[in-house]
Design a protein around this motif. Structure first.
Motif, mmCIF file in Angstrom:
data_model
loop_
_atom_site.group_PDB
_atom_site.id
_atom_site.type_symbol
_atom_site.label_atom_id
_atom_site.label_comp_id
_atom_site.label_asym_id
_atom_site.label_seq_id
_atom_site.Cartn_x
_atom_site.Cartn_y
_atom_site.Cartn_z
ATOM 1 N N ALA A 1 0.828 -1.208 0.000
ATOM 2 C CA ALA A 1 0.000 0.000 0.000
ATOM 3 C C ALA A 1 0.861 1.257 0.000
ATOM 4 N N LEU A 2 1.892 1.300 0.840
ATOM 5 C CA LEU A 2 2.732 2.498 0.916
ATOM 6 C C LEU A 2 3.567 2.675 -0.354
ATOM 7 N N ALA A 3 4.119 1.574 -0.877
ATOM 8 C CA ALA A 3 4.899 1.665 -2.110
ATOM 9 C C ALA A 3 4.007 2.122 -3.268
ATOM 10 N N HIS A 4 2.802 1.585 -3.326
ATOM 11 C CA HIS A 4 1.857 1.910 -4.396
ATOM 12 C C HIS A 4 1.383 3.359 -4.279
ATOM 13 N N ALA A 5 1.057 3.779 -3.062
ATOM 14 C CA ALA A 5 0.597 5.157 -2.855
ATOM 15 C C ALA A 5 1.699 6.153 -3.187
ATOM 16 N N LYS B 1 4.209 5.731 -5.242
ATOM 17 C CA LYS B 1 4.480 5.714 -6.680
ATOM 18 C C LYS B 1 3.421 6.482 -7.470
ATOM 19 N N HIS B 2 2.152 6.351 -7.068
ATOM 20 C CA HIS B 2 1.059 6.871 -7.886
ATOM 21 C C HIS B 2 0.358 8.091 -7.286
ATOM 22 N N GLY B 3 0.940 8.677 -6.244
ATOM 23 C CA GLY B 3 0.379 9.899 -5.681
ATOM 24 C C GLY B 3 -0.953 9.699 -4.982
ATOM 25 N N LEU B 4 -1.197 8.501 -4.440
ATOM 26 C CA LEU B 4 -2.429 8.259 -3.693
ATOM 27 C C LEU B 4 -2.283 8.833 -2.284
ATOM 28 N N GLY C 1 -8.917 8.188 -4.248
ATOM 29 C CA GLY C 1 -7.478 8.425 -4.289
ATOM 30 C C GLY C 1 -6.727 7.727 -3.179
ATOM 31 N N SER C 2 -7.192 6.542 -2.775
ATOM 32 C CA SER C 2 -6.570 5.805 -1.672
ATOM 33 C C SER C 2 -6.266 4.368 -2.085
ATOM 34 N N VAL C 3 -5.422 3.714 -1.290
ATOM 35 C CA VAL C 3 -5.274 2.259 -1.355
ATOM 36 C C VAL C 3 -6.156 1.687 -0.245
ATOM 37 N N VAL D 1 -9.156 4.480 -6.832
ATOM 38 C CA VAL D 1 -8.870 3.616 -5.688
ATOM 39 C C VAL D 1 -8.193 2.346 -6.177
ATOM 40 N N SER D 2 -7.132 1.935 -5.488
ATOM 41 C CA SER D 2 -6.572 0.597 -5.665
ATOM 42 C C SER D 2 -7.074 -0.251 -4.504
ATOM 43 N N ALA D 3 -7.798 -1.324 -4.833
ATOM 44 C CA ALA D 3 -8.390 -2.188 -3.815
ATOM 45 C C ALA D 3 -7.657 -3.520 -3.781
ATOM 46 N N VAL D 4 -7.384 -4.009 -2.566
ATOM 47 C CA VAL D 4 -6.684 -5.275 -2.383
ATOM 48 C C VAL D 4 -7.534 -6.185 -1.502
ATOM 49 N N LEU D 5 -7.898 -7.357 -2.026
ATOM 50 C CA LEU D 5 -8.572 -8.371 -1.221
ATOM 51 C C LEU D 5 -7.488 -9.227 -0.595
ATOM 52 N N CYS D 6 -7.328 -9.093 0.698
ATOM 53 C CA CYS D 6 -6.189 -9.678 1.401
ATOM 54 C C CYS D 6 -6.686 -10.761 2.355
#
Length: 713
Positions: free
Chosen positions: A250-254, A256-259, A349-351, A381-386
């Motif tokens: 989540a932190l790496a993705h945010a 990188k993509h300004g989330l 604009g979130s993960v 939004v980037s959504a992750v089913l974890c």
């Protein structure tokens, strides 16, 4: 209002704010809030229009102390409607009382629908002075709304409404306080640096298990930096370190993509507290907001700046990391009141990480998946089913997101499940409660999970007294926490610890038993139970046994489909933890239930057929929809809180504190206790237990009057 300056607010110290200043301030904030989903023009329009009714003589007189009624929100809705600005009309109409149903053209002016509100135009006090100061723009809409009316319009309107009500509140608050609210400005880059510092000691890893965990972590970081925003799954077995790995993604993705933020959505409060504490340890307490019904920010007792910031952040989620419940998250997405909707624009604009995604309740599964799909498709939004037991949701997502595929962050070549295998499963057949208790008593440390609260009390009553514990929702939350602390202490020190529990202990509760007994249930429950066995991987898998048994009492009807699907899979697969077995189980379960059961309240069809049914949908959508009532028990500090209630201290904070001493019971159980004179029923429908003898230190509230259909958790 010739000769007067038209005012929006007057502070206690005599300062005044003009309507023009308030409209411009609100419009500016709302426009900024809507930028992540392209709704700036609509948000600016709604902000400029929302309070133009305050230009009326009636409102100005009321503001100067005249005790008269003044409807100031309908005027802005009328002006937007007449300019064919449907979305802004709804948002403005509901900015105080909540989003209304659209209704129909036959509605009367006294009805609370939008059509009814619009028909009040002729009876409104004149407010024409607004045109001397304000020009309402003809606002465009995002491209995805350029098609006939549908559910996407409803979702967008709720998001627009969120921008408006949060901006309105913040601008008003800043004027009244004489300063703007203090914001947490910690960047994703700064949080990333903290995570790097936290995991730095993990490399190089020692041992095969830690090596695999670090591979999963590194893969999640690579995927976070390399993948474009969208829909993801993270399928990691128990013990694979998915909590930190998902945060790293989540932190790496945010970054990188300004989330803007990371939101963790967790099914139960029993998990949320321990996960939030992990995030606070990694990222700092000032950067993590924990928001759920069991957490109280008591500003009367603790009015420190940090506590005040957290309490205010629960209103709109303006924090870099938010940890919340599925109930809070999804019910807000289908709400109509400003108190629930204020936060929605900050989801854009979130993960968003959906932890233990298999716990999404089946009766609301399709509305939940549809809402996630909307966020991914249109709200950046980037959504992750974890989860360790990934549900077979791909077909539903393909239906709602035909152009976006779900991408797995940790494929089988990285995440070799056999490395994480820590238990062996055995079928134990049918058992009476006496036979089960005899087997449990033969172990020094053992966990037994049964399907009902009644069964938990029956089995517990047959265990040896020394080192035996009971756990169910017939015990209040504070009581359960105390029991869990004592269990963990005894497990750590090698003391006898035999526990019989309902399924509440399965949902991520951090305990480690050498042996587990699990009454027949769905495969997801069985695998969750297995996660409480040899959790730390300190014993050989062959010696860490999970026994699956048939209990003495018939399983509740609620479990029949899950048990049936579980038995089918268990008869066909020797490795119950394999991805193939888990996928087959969820596919079987969804096929057994069918589409109708996945949207019990017909939320999606209602949004298709009705004209913006905001209120009706909010009334129908309740993620936890059990017909229970709360009984407050005089256990521990609960006794003192009840005394405060009797003394007239029944405020919101007191009831939030009492929540730690409340037990949910079915109506029949509640009625029996009331008929026996053991309850004092309160105005809000809850009750106080008048007979303390009915609450035992070992098992909680007595089940003597219950129907035997106890809650499965």
């Amino acid at each position: 209002m010739e000769g007067f300056t038209c005012l929006a607010h007057v502070a206690d110290d005599g300062r005044s704010q003009t309507i023009l200043s308030h409209l411009q301030g609100t419009a500016g904030l709302a426009k900024r809030f809507a930028m992540p989903f392209g709704g700036e023009a609509q948000a600016e329009l709604a902000g400029l229009a929302h309070d133009i009714g305050k230009y009326s003589d009636a409102f100005q007189k009321r503001l100067r102390g005249c005790p008269i009624q003044a409807d100031h929100s309908t005027a802005g809705a009328v002006e937007c409607w007449e300019r064919r600005q449907l979305f802004a009309a709804f948002a403005v109409a509901g900015h105080h009382g909540g989003l209304p149903d659209g209704g129909s053209q036959t509605d009367r002016p006294d009805q609370a629908t939008l059509w009814g509100r619009l028909k009040r135009k002729e009876s409104l006090e004149p407010y024409g002075d607004w045109e001397q100061e304000i020009t309402l723009p003809q606002a465009g809409v995002p491209p995805f709304l350029m098609k006939p009316s549908g559910p996407e319009w409803i979702f967008f309107t709720r998001m627009l409404y969120s921008c408006l009500v949060d901006a309105d509140f913040l601008d008003t608050e800043a004027f009244m306080d004489g300063r703007s609210r203090e914001r947490n400005e910690t960047s994703m880059e700064a949080l990333w640096d903290r995570l790097q510092s936290y995991i730095s000691g993990w490399f190089p890893p020692k041992g095969e298990l830690n090596r695999r965990r670090c591979q999963i972590l590194e893969r999640c970081i690579q995927e976070g930096e390399g993948r474009t925003p969208g829909l993801f799954s993270l399928t990691v077995p128990t013990g694979g370190g998915k909590t930190v790995a998902s945060l790293a993604f989540a932190l790496a993705h945010a970054k990188k993509h300004g989330l803007r933020r990371v939101i963790y959505v967790i099914p139960y409060t029993s998990i949320i507290e321990q996960n939030a504490e992990v995030f606070r340890e990694i990222l700092g307490r000032e950067n993590v907001l924990e928001h759920h019904s069991n957490l109280l920010y008591d500003l009367e007792r603790e009015a420190r700046p940090h506590t005040i910031r957290l309490a205010k952040a629960t209103e709109n989620w303006d924090m870099p990391v938010v940890v919340t419940t599925a109930v809070q998250f999804f019910e807000s997405l289908y709400a109509c009141r400003s108190s629930q909707c204020r936060k929605l624009h900050n989801i854009a604009g979130s993960v968003v990480i959906f932890d233990e995604a298999q716990m999404l309740p089946l009766p609301y599964l399709r509305p939940c998946v549809w809402a996630i799909s909307q966020l991914v498709a249109h709200y950046n939004v980037s959504a992750v089913l974890c989860t360790a037991t990934q549900p077979a949701l791909e077909p539903i997502f393909r239906e709602f997101l035909p152009n976006i595929s779900m991408r797995e962050l940790c494929p089988p070549d990285i995440c070799r499940w056999e490395v994480f295998r820590r238990v062996s499963f055995r079928q134990a057949g049918g058992m009476t409660w006496d036979a089960l208790a005899a087997q449990l008593n033969a172990h020094s440390q053992v966990l037994c999970i049964v399907n009902t609260r009644k069964a938990a009390q029956e089995v517990y009553g047959r265990l040896d007294n020394t080192g035996s514990f009971h756990l169910s929702t017939l015990m209040c939350p504070s009581h359960r926490k105390e029991q869990l602390r004592e269990m963990r202490r005894r497990l750590k020190e090698g003391l006898p610890c035999r526990v019989v529990s309902t399924s509440l202990i399965e949902a991520g509760v951090d305990v480690d038993f050498p042996t587990v007994f699990r009454e027949t249930a769905g495969l997801d429950s069985i695998l969750q139970a297995a996660g409480r066995c040899n959790r730390e991987g300190k014993r050989p898998a062959a010696e860490s046994i999970v026994y699956i048994f048939e209990g003495e009492a018939p399983a509740p009807p609620l479990f029949s489909d899950a048990i049936g699907a579980g038995k089918t899979v268990m008869s066909r697969y020797t490795d119950l933890t394999s991805r193939e077995a888990v996928h087959r189980y969820f596919s079987e379960l969804l096929d057994l239930k069918g589409k109708e059961a996945q949207d019990k309240e017909k939320i999606l069809s209602l949004q298709q057929s009705a004209f913006f049914p905001f209120r009706t949908v909010a009334e129908r959508f309740h993620l936890i929809d059990t017909p229970t009532r709360t009984v407050y028990v005089p256990w521990g500090e609960g006794a003192g809180l009840i005394e405060q209630l009797y003394a007239g201290g029944g405020g919101r904070i007191l009831f939030r504190q009492l929540g730690q001493y409340g037990v949910s019971v079915y109506e029949q159980h509640f009625a029996a206790l009331e008929a026996a004179g053991d309850l004092e029923v309160l105005e809000n429908g809850a009750a106080i237990l008048r007979n303390p003898a009915l609450y035992a230190a070992e098992t909680g509230l007595s089940l003597e009057a219950d129907s035997g259909k106890g809650l499965f958790i």
